[in-house]
Scaffold this motif. Structure first.
Motif, PDB file in Angstrom:
ATOM      1  N   ILE A   1      -1.790  -5.205  -1.518  1.00 28.38           N
ATOM      2  CA  ILE A   1      -2.846  -5.844  -0.729  1.00 28.38           C
ATOM      3  C   ILE A   1      -3.983  -4.847  -0.560  1.00 28.38           C
ATOM      4  O   ILE A   1      -3.771  -3.725  -0.080  1.00 28.38           O
ATOM      5  CB  ILE A   1      -2.334  -6.292   0.650  1.00 28.38           C
ATOM      6  CG1 ILE A   1      -1.323  -7.434   0.506  1.00 28.38           C
ATOM      7  CG2 ILE A   1      -3.489  -6.732   1.540  1.00 28.38           C
ATOM      8  CD1 ILE A   1      -0.720  -7.894   1.826  1.00 28.38           C
ATOM      9  N   PHE A   2      -5.196  -5.262  -0.947  1.00 20.96           N
ATOM     10  CA  PHE A   2      -6.388  -4.444  -0.754  1.00 20.96           C
ATOM     11  C   PHE A   2      -7.346  -5.156   0.190  1.00 20.96           C
ATOM     12  O   PHE A   2      -7.374  -6.390   0.275  1.00 20.96           O
ATOM     13  CB  PHE A   2      -7.075  -4.171  -2.094  1.00 20.96           C
ATOM     14  CG  PHE A   2      -6.269  -3.312  -3.021  1.00 20.96           C
ATOM     15  CD1 PHE A   2      -6.130  -1.953  -2.786  1.00 20.96           C
ATOM     16  CD2 PHE A   2      -5.630  -3.869  -4.112  1.00 20.96           C
ATOM     17  CE1 PHE A   2      -5.369  -1.160  -3.630  1.00 20.96           C
ATOM     18  CE2 PHE A   2      -4.872  -3.083  -4.970  1.00 20.96           C
ATOM     19  CZ  PHE A   2      -4.738  -1.718  -4.728  1.00 20.96           C
TER      20      PHE A   2
ATOM     21  N   GLU B   1      -8.630  -0.397   6.247  1.00 18.86           N
ATOM     22  CA  GLU B   1      -8.412   0.340   5.002  1.00 18.86           C
ATOM     23  C   GLU B   1      -9.720   0.960   4.529  1.00 18.86           C
ATOM     24  O   GLU B   1     -10.774   0.330   4.576  1.00 18.86           O
ATOM     25  CB  GLU B   1      -7.877  -0.609   3.929  1.00 18.86           C
ATOM     26  CG  GLU B   1      -7.640   0.052   2.580  1.00 18.86           C
ATOM     27  CD  GLU B   1      -7.448  -0.957   1.462  1.00 18.86           C
ATOM     28  OE1 GLU B   1      -6.353  -0.967   0.864  1.00 18.86           O
ATOM     29  OE2 GLU B   1      -8.389  -1.746   1.199  1.00 18.86           O
ATOM     30  N   THR B   2      -9.652   2.204   4.051  1.00 18.43           N
ATOM     31  CA  THR B   2     -10.817   2.894   3.519  1.00 18.43           C
ATOM     32  C   THR B   2     -10.691   3.028   2.006  1.00 18.43           C
ATOM     33  O   THR B   2      -9.635   2.772   1.427  1.00 18.43           O
ATOM     34  CB  THR B   2     -10.949   4.299   4.129  1.00 18.43           C
ATOM     35  OG1 THR B   2      -9.826   5.095   3.701  1.00 18.43           O
ATOM     36  CG2 THR B   2     -10.957   4.238   5.655  1.00 18.43           C
TER      37      THR B   2
ATOM     38  N   SER C   1       0.852  -1.189   0.000  1.00 17.38           N
ATOM     39  CA  SER C   1       0.000   0.000   0.000  1.00 17.38           C
ATOM     40  C   SER C   1       0.888   1.238   0.000  1.00 17.38           C
ATOM     41  O   SER C   1       2.064   1.168   0.371  1.00 17.38           O
ATOM     42  CB  SER C   1      -0.894   0.008   1.248  1.00 17.38           C
ATOM     43  OG  SER C   1      -1.677   1.187   1.324  1.00 17.38           O
ATOM     44  N   THR C   2       0.330   2.362  -0.463  1.00 14.33           N
ATOM     45  CA  THR C   2       1.069   3.628  -0.332  1.00 14.33           C
ATOM     46  C   THR C   2       0.358   4.573   0.635  1.00 14.33           C
ATOM     47  O   THR C   2       0.746   5.731   0.757  1.00 14.33           O
ATOM     48  CB  THR C   2       1.240   4.316  -1.700  1.00 14.33           C
ATOM     49  OG1 THR C   2      -0.037   4.662  -2.231  1.00 14.33           O
ATOM     50  CG2 THR C   2       1.980   3.411  -2.669  1.00 14.33           C
TER      51      THR C   2
ATOM     52  N   LEU D   1      -0.167   1.337   6.007  1.00  6.99           N
ATOM     53  CA  LEU D   1       1.160   0.795   6.306  1.00  6.99           C
ATOM     54  C   LEU D   1       1.380   0.708   7.815  1.00  6.99           C
ATOM     55  O   LEU D   1       1.995  -0.241   8.312  1.00  6.99           O
ATOM     56  CB  LEU D   1       2.243   1.652   5.652  1.00  6.99           C
ATOM     57  CG  LEU D   1       2.304   1.597   4.122  1.00  6.99           C
ATOM     58  CD1 LEU D   1       3.324   2.603   3.588  1.00  6.99           C
ATOM     59  CD2 LEU D   1       2.645   0.191   3.641  1.00  6.99           C
ATOM     60  N   LYS D   2       0.856   1.677   8.537  1.00  7.25           N
ATOM     61  CA  LYS D   2       0.967   1.654   9.998  1.00  7.25           C
ATOM     62  C   LYS D   2       0.152   0.493  10.573  1.00  7.25           C
ATOM     63  O   LYS D   2       0.611  -0.218  11.477  1.00  7.25           O
ATOM     64  CB  LYS D   2       0.487   2.977  10.585  1.00  7.25           C
ATOM     65  CG  LYS D   2       0.678   3.098  12.092  1.00  7.25           C
ATOM     66  CD  LYS D   2       0.269   4.476  12.588  1.00  7.25           C
ATOM     67  CE  LYS D   2       0.462   4.586  14.107  1.00  7.25           C
ATOM     68  NZ  LYS D   2       0.063   5.941  14.596  1.00  7.25           N
ATOM     69  N   LEU D   3      -1.062   0.281  10.047  1.00  6.15           N
ATOM     70  CA  LEU D   3      -1.881  -0.839  10.497  1.00  6.15           C
ATOM     71  C   LEU D   3      -1.186  -2.174  10.228  1.00  6.15           C
ATOM     72  O   LEU D   3      -1.313  -3.119  11.002  1.00  6.15           O
ATOM     73  CB  LEU D   3      -3.240  -0.817   9.790  1.00  6.15           C
ATOM     74  CG  LEU D   3      -4.218   0.293  10.189  1.00  6.15           C
ATOM     75  CD1 LEU D   3      -5.403   0.315   9.225  1.00  6.15           C
ATOM     76  CD2 LEU D   3      -4.695   0.109  11.620  1.00  6.15           C
ATOM     77  N   MET D   4      -0.470  -2.238   9.115  1.00  7.19           N
ATOM     78  CA  MET D   4       0.236  -3.463   8.738  1.00  7.19           C
ATOM     79  C   MET D   4       1.541  -3.655   9.516  1.00  7.19           C
ATOM     80  O   MET D   4       2.195  -4.684   9.377  1.00  7.19           O
ATOM     81  CB  MET D   4       0.563  -3.437   7.244  1.00  7.19           C
ATOM     82  CG  MET D   4      -0.633  -3.540   6.332  1.00  7.19           C
ATOM     83  SD  MET D   4      -0.115  -3.408   4.587  1.00  7.19           S
ATOM     84  CE  MET D   4      -1.626  -3.886   3.752  1.00  7.19           C
ATOM     85  N   ASN D   5       1.924  -2.659  10.301  1.00  4.38           N
ATOM     86  CA  ASN D   5       3.216  -2.651  10.998  1.00  4.38           C
ATOM     87  C   ASN D   5       4.384  -2.683  10.006  1.00  4.38           C
ATOM     88  O   ASN D   5       5.387  -3.346  10.226  1.00  4.38           O
ATOM     89  CB  ASN D   5       3.320  -3.821  11.987  1.00  4.38           C
ATOM     90  CG  ASN D   5       4.431  -3.604  13.017  1.00  4.38           C
ATOM     91  OD1 ASN D   5       4.713  -2.463  13.383  1.00  4.38           O
ATOM     92  ND2 ASN D   5       5.050  -4.674  13.465  1.00  4.38           N
ATOM     93  N   LYS D   6       4.216  -1.923   8.919  1.00  8.21           N
ATOM     94  CA  LYS D   6       5.278  -1.797   7.916  1.00  8.21           C
ATOM     95  C   LYS D   6       5.895  -0.398   8.032  1.00  8.21           C
ATOM     96  O   LYS D   6       5.922   0.374   7.068  1.00  8.21           O
ATOM     97  CB  LYS D   6       4.715  -2.023   6.503  1.00  8.21           C
ATOM     98  CG  LYS D   6       4.332  -3.459   6.212  1.00  8.21           C
ATOM     99  CD  LYS D   6       3.839  -3.653   4.796  1.00  8.21           C
ATOM    100  CE  LYS D   6       4.927  -3.536   3.772  1.00  8.21           C
ATOM    101  NZ  LYS D   6       5.806  -4.736   3.737  1.00  8.21           N
TER     102      LYS D   6
END
Length: 500
Positions: free
Chosen positions: A339-340, A345-346, A301-302, A307-312
């Motif tokens: 990944i969608f 994610e909104t 994701s960009t 990205l924060k939710l994914m811990n990336k």
């Protein structure tokens, strides 16, 4: 020299053409043969009548080991295990690999599974085979889950063995001609390392390898890869490493060693953009000169919030651009995985990703994309949150088997919401395909391309998916040109049923 007993290793069929012989089984075969066991490796991908082969070998076998990944691959594992148990109920059946390691108790609850080898299995499988040969209990063998008088027991984890301490996988057991006939290319899978230091919330790697990076030395990698290529006439080596350039110096030493060897072949790997961006332009060119033809990146994701939710937190959008730029300079193709539908994610987050990735596609024709709907695999850290959100969690091998890879299990992504996402993904892929087109086009094709691409770009900016006439035109192009685009002359991505 007489062997101590026969071990059958089976790899069930999976979707898609085989990359090559299953490296996991070749690694087990190597340590078993070193301990003087006879090993029979059976891969369903190249053996149409694998069941008959296994049943014949099972007559005098010590045990059968089956490697299992989550998803449809489980079907072949269940079929063989149940069939063997019905004919040879005394024969121990051992499950290993990612799925049994992540869900050992659930796997062991199946009546046709006697033992689960968890995690790194090269040493464990030898100790299990020796215990079975001597008719000893499996109690005390690290890394094993097993049944004792109807009770499931889970021994302590096995300490991780350095990869350099393990022998070369038994590539000599591979029928390279059979794999080449199926895939159309002479290539192999090879691992220079396992593990990744990051802790992405959706990833099973961090659970399986516990964020430990375990790697072969650069010297051994160069020696083994060039020897395999020369001995078996290999054209391409696909590295199975989770994140190849974690140790940048080692990664560059491997590239230098391959280049200095004079052995020509293509090789590919997966990485994260932050490591690639730490390389200079000349160092990335070194990768290309050594034979690197493709790199895959889990960009996902960009959207900063996603990205924060994914811990990336290690993933930065500017590094995605820089990765594409440096790879383009080196003549290396790149795939950005997306990944969608990730929880939280909104639609605005998706729009950001579509716009950013479309801009990357416009600037760098070497980049392609692999969009996916979020799939909750077993053992990932966010399962407690997913259960609260109503995601149905499979239980037992049968239910996990029925979960197709990439299946949509997300209650928040249904109906119109899912239809809109599917359309936007198709717009995005079609636009990206136009951006990669570098061949000279006829005047008519330029006109048609402009007719479609301009409104598609507007849709990606404004998240509008109504009345998808561009996709209808793409489908018409697909039918008329046998899935070759009238605009670009390239293969079109296959549109999902109902997307329009």
């Amino acid at each position: 020299m007489l062997t101590r007993g026969k071990v059958i290793l089976f790899y069930p069929a999976y979707d898609g053409p085989p990359l090559g012989a299953p490296l996991c089984l070749l690694a087990l075969a190597s340590t078993l043969r070193r301990a003087n066991f006879d090993v029979v490796v059976i891969d369903a991908a190249i053996e149409p009548d694998y069941r008959t082969h296994i049943e014949c070998e099972a007559v005098d076998a010590l045990c059968i080991g089956i490697s299992v990944l989550t998803g449809p691959m489980i079907k072949g594992a269940i079929e063989i295990a149940a069939a063997i148990k019905s004919v040879h109920p005394w024969l121990p059946i051992i499950f290993g690999g990612w799925h049994p390691t992540l869900l050992p108790d659930e796997t062991l609850s199946e009546p046709f599974v006697d033992v689960v080898v968890r995690g790194q299995g090269e040493i464990t499988i030898v100790e299990v085979a020796e215990a079975l040969l001597a008719k000893r209990s499996l109690d005390g063998i690290a890394g094993v889950s097993w049944k004792s008088r109807g009770q499931r027991k889970h021994n302590v984890d096995r300490p991780v063995e350095p990869l350099d301490a393990l022998p070369v996988p038994a590539f000599d057991l591979t029928d390279f001609d059979a794999y080449e006939k199926l895939s159309g290319a002479r290539k192999i899978g090879y691992a220079t390392s396992v593990g990744c230091p990051y802790a992405c919330n959706y990833c099973t790697d961090m659970v399986f390898y516990k964020r430990r990076f375990n790697a072969l030395s650069a010297e051994r990698v160069v020696s083994e890869m060039t020897d395999l290529v020369t001995r078996y006439r290999i054209q391409e080596v696909a590295l199975l490493d989770s994140n190849f350039p974690v140790n940048l110096g080692r990664a560059l030493d491997i590239a230098r060693g391959i280049l200095a060897s004079g052995v020509k072949f293509r090789w590919t790997f997966q990485a994260s953009t932050d490591f690639l961006c730490r390389m200079s332009e000349d160092e990335v060119r070194l990768l290309g000169n050594s034979g690197v033809s493709h790199m895959g990146f889990g960009t996902e994701s960009t959207s900063e919030s996603v990205l924060k939710l994914m811990n990336k937190r290690h993933q930065r959008v500017n590094e995605m651009y820089e990765t594409a730029r440096k790879a383009n300079l080196a003549g290396i193709r790149v795939t950005f995985n997306l990944i969608f539908g990730y929880p939280g994610e909104t639609e605005a987050d998706r729009s950001i990703t579509f716009q950013t990735m479309s801009d990357i596609a416009r600037q760098f024709p070497n980049v392609s994309f692999s969009p996916n709907i979020f799939t909750p695999y077993p053992g990932i850290p966010i399962w407690p949150q997913l259960r609260e959100l109503g995601v149905p969690e499979p239980h037992g091998l049968q239910e996990w088997m029925d979960m197709p890879l990439g299946a949509n299990m997300l209650p928040w992504l249904k109906g119109k919401e899912l239809e809109r996402l599917e359309r936007m993904v198709e717009y995005f892929l079609l636009n990206s395909q136009f951006c990669r087109q570098t061949a000279r086009l006829s005047r008519l094709r330029r006109a048609v391309k402009f007719l479609i691409q301009t409104p598609i770009r507007w849709r990606l900016r404004s998240s509008q998916s109504f009345f998808p006439w561009e996709l209808w035109l793409a489908r018409l192009s697909e039918r008329l040109a046998l899935r070759r685009s009238l605009v670009t002359g390239e293969d079109l991505p296959k549109l999902p049923a109902g997307a329009c």
